[in-house]
Design an enzyme around this catalytic site. Structure first.
Site, PDB file in Angstrom:
ATOM      1  N   THR A 110       1.228  -1.401  -0.312  1.00 59.67           N
ATOM      2  CA  THR A 110      -0.145  -0.195  -0.127  1.00 59.67           C
ATOM      3  C   THR A 110       0.973   0.966   0.128  1.00 59.67           C
ATOM      4  O   THR A 110       0.799   2.209  -0.735  1.00 59.67           O
ATOM      5  CB  THR A 110      -1.218   0.055   1.394  1.00 59.67           C
ATOM      6  OG1 THR A 110      -1.273  -1.044   1.202  1.00 59.67           O
ATOM      7  CG2 THR A 110      -1.758   1.412   1.365  1.00 59.67           C
ATOM      8  N   LYS A 143       5.914   2.327  18.451  1.00 55.96           N
ATOM      9  CA  LYS A 143       5.751   3.417  18.253  1.00 55.96           C
ATOM     10  C   LYS A 143       5.766   4.600  19.465  1.00 55.96           C
ATOM     11  O   LYS A 143       6.827   5.344  19.044  1.00 55.96           O
ATOM     12  CB  LYS A 143       4.567   4.239  17.350  1.00 55.96           C
ATOM     13  CG  LYS A 143       4.050   4.194  15.899  1.00 55.96           C
ATOM     14  CD  LYS A 143       2.313   4.302  15.508  1.00 55.96           C
ATOM     15  CE  LYS A 143       2.254   3.456  14.447  1.00 55.96           C
ATOM     16  NZ  LYS A 143       1.004   3.237  14.214  1.00 55.96           N
TER      17      LYS A 143
END
Ligand code: HSE
Length: 440
Positions: free
Chosen positions: A14, A207
């Site tokens: 993607t 993250k």
């Protein structure tokens, strides 16, 4: 005009496919902004024949990403394959060892090997950029690494997983099931290859570990994160939260405490009138509280092809604009060797408010007993309500919902532990921490 910057891209999923399209459609704009063209010259992916909406034969094709990193005639290696093992790890190392600049969106790789890779980049005079690894298109890495230099950060927290926020939002607004929302997030290209990483909180933890290092100047400590995902959150919790003036978000939080730096990822109640509570769908938000600036809140698209490609494109453009021989910005905000050891703040000493939902037998004294167990553990209550449990044909069941004032994790665990021994509890209690933005 300087020579074109030649890039090789490993991974054409993607994000890789979106990157090639944005680079192609914006080539003139990029050339003007960077003072040189950006040319994709080599690519690598698992399946050569797949239709990706562009002609892959325009580029030199490599079946093996590490071979591309090792041998292609490029200036920048762009890693968009994901995963903390090979080929991502070996190819990024091969590229940095050759002195190639690297751009990656790979949070799992950085969470595991970030300090080593940043050190390798420094030794070889290479740039390692990873804006897309955290909060999609939001430029939070640059903000922490560069714009907030000189600030002392006290807390950084946010919604960092688009898939989870998309699921929680659609469950609340449309009453859809968890499974239906997850399927849709996968279809839209938000979710990880294995969506367990999203819904169990690992992606947010990866993250958060990167933000912690940039915010506090410590080694990356992705294994030292208290972790709870959203799989346990029911529509009942979401509706009860709304009744009490809260919304549920999966937050990653890193903050300085007396015992160390607390890193935690868990479903969190945020006041309905706070800005972060309004962040819906795939949108991410990151708040940074620091001494000179105060509170900075950045909100923007958190996942999907274009959001991620935009951040990768910005990282490539930074490299295109850099001057050969100039001093490089350290990838992790300070030279890898100067990162301090990480000292974990224990979750037991976490302080804050709590939402507790209990399903109990409907008999005399239960409500009083719950209140007593709270008081015995010095927990002060903001509210306590009792409701007949909806959709339940066993009329003798009740739901008790408590919201506490600030207390400690240890006190809550003790109180809930005591309630569990009383014999009136049905099923497991639901405990959700409350997080308040500074101004709320
Ligand atoms: N699966 C991730 C998310 C992609 O949903 O946020 C962006 O890192």
């Amino acid at each position: 005009m300087a020579d074109a910057l030649r890039i090789g891209i490993a991974g054409l999923g993607t994000v890789g496919a979106a990157l090639i399209k944005v680079l192609q459609t914006r080539s003139e704009l990029l050339t003007v902004s960077c003072g040189r063209a950006i040319d994709v010259v080599a690519v690598s992916a698992r399946d050569r024949s797949r239709d990706r909406g562009f002609d892959a034969s325009d580029f030199q094709w490599f079946d093996d990403a590490t071979e591309l990193a090792r041998t292609a005639d490029i200036d920048v290696f762009v890693e968009l394959m994901g995963g903390n093992g090979d080929p991502a790890y070996s190819s990024v190392k091969a590229a940095l060892s050759r002195g190639l600049h690297v751009v990656t969106a790979n949070k799992a790789l950085l969470a595991r090997h970030g300090v080593e890779l940043a050190g390798l980049a420094e030794q070889n005079g290479a740039i390692l950029n990873f804006e897309a690894a955290v909060a999609g298109g939001i430029p939070v890495i640059k903000a922490l690494r560069e714009s907030l230099t000189g600030n002392t950060v006290n807390r950084v927290y946010g919604i960092m997983n688009g898939t989870c926020n998309y699921i929680l939002t659609r469950m609340e607004k449309e009453g859809l099931t968890f499974e239906a929302c997850l399927k849709e997030a996968q279809r839209l290209g938000y979710a990880e290859a294995d969506p367990a990483f999203d819904i169990e909180g690992n992606d947010t933890a990866h993250k958060l570990s990167i933000l912690t290092t940039l915010a506090f100047g410590t080694q990356i400590a992705a294994d030292d994160i208290y972790l709870e995902g959203i799989t346990n959150i029911s529509l009942d919790d979401i509706l009860a939260a709304a009744d009490l003036g809260y919304r549920i978000k999966l937050l990653g939080v890193a903050q300085k405490t007396a015992s160390g730096i607390e890193q935690r990822v868990h479903p969190t109640m945020v006041p309905q009138d706070s800005v972060i509570a309004q962040v819906d769908g795939v949108t991410n938000a990151v708040a940074i509280e620091s001494d000179v600036l105060g509170e900075l809140l950045m909100v923007g698209p958190g996942a999907g092809g274009n959001a991620t490609a935009s951040a990768v494109m910005g990282d490539i453009a930074d490299i295109a604009k850099s001057h050969p021989g100039a001093q490089l910005v350290p990838s992790l905000g300070r030279p890898a060797k100067q990162l301090a050891p990480y000292k974990r703040g224990e979750i037991q000493s976490h302080e804050g408010g709590y939402f507790i939902r209990l399903t109990v037998e409907d008999r005399t004294g239960v409500f009083a007993s719950v209140a007593t167990r709270m008081a015995e553990n010095s927990i002060s209550l903001e509210s306590i309500v009792q409701r007949p449990k909806k959709h339940d044909d066993k009329a003798e069941r009740q739901t008790i919902i408590l919201v506490t004032h600030a207390t400690t994790e240890q006190s809550v665990r003790r109180a809930v532990g005591a309630i569990k021994t009383e014999g009136y509890l049905i099923g497991e209690p639901q405990v959700i921490r409350i997080e308040r933005p500074k101004a709320a």
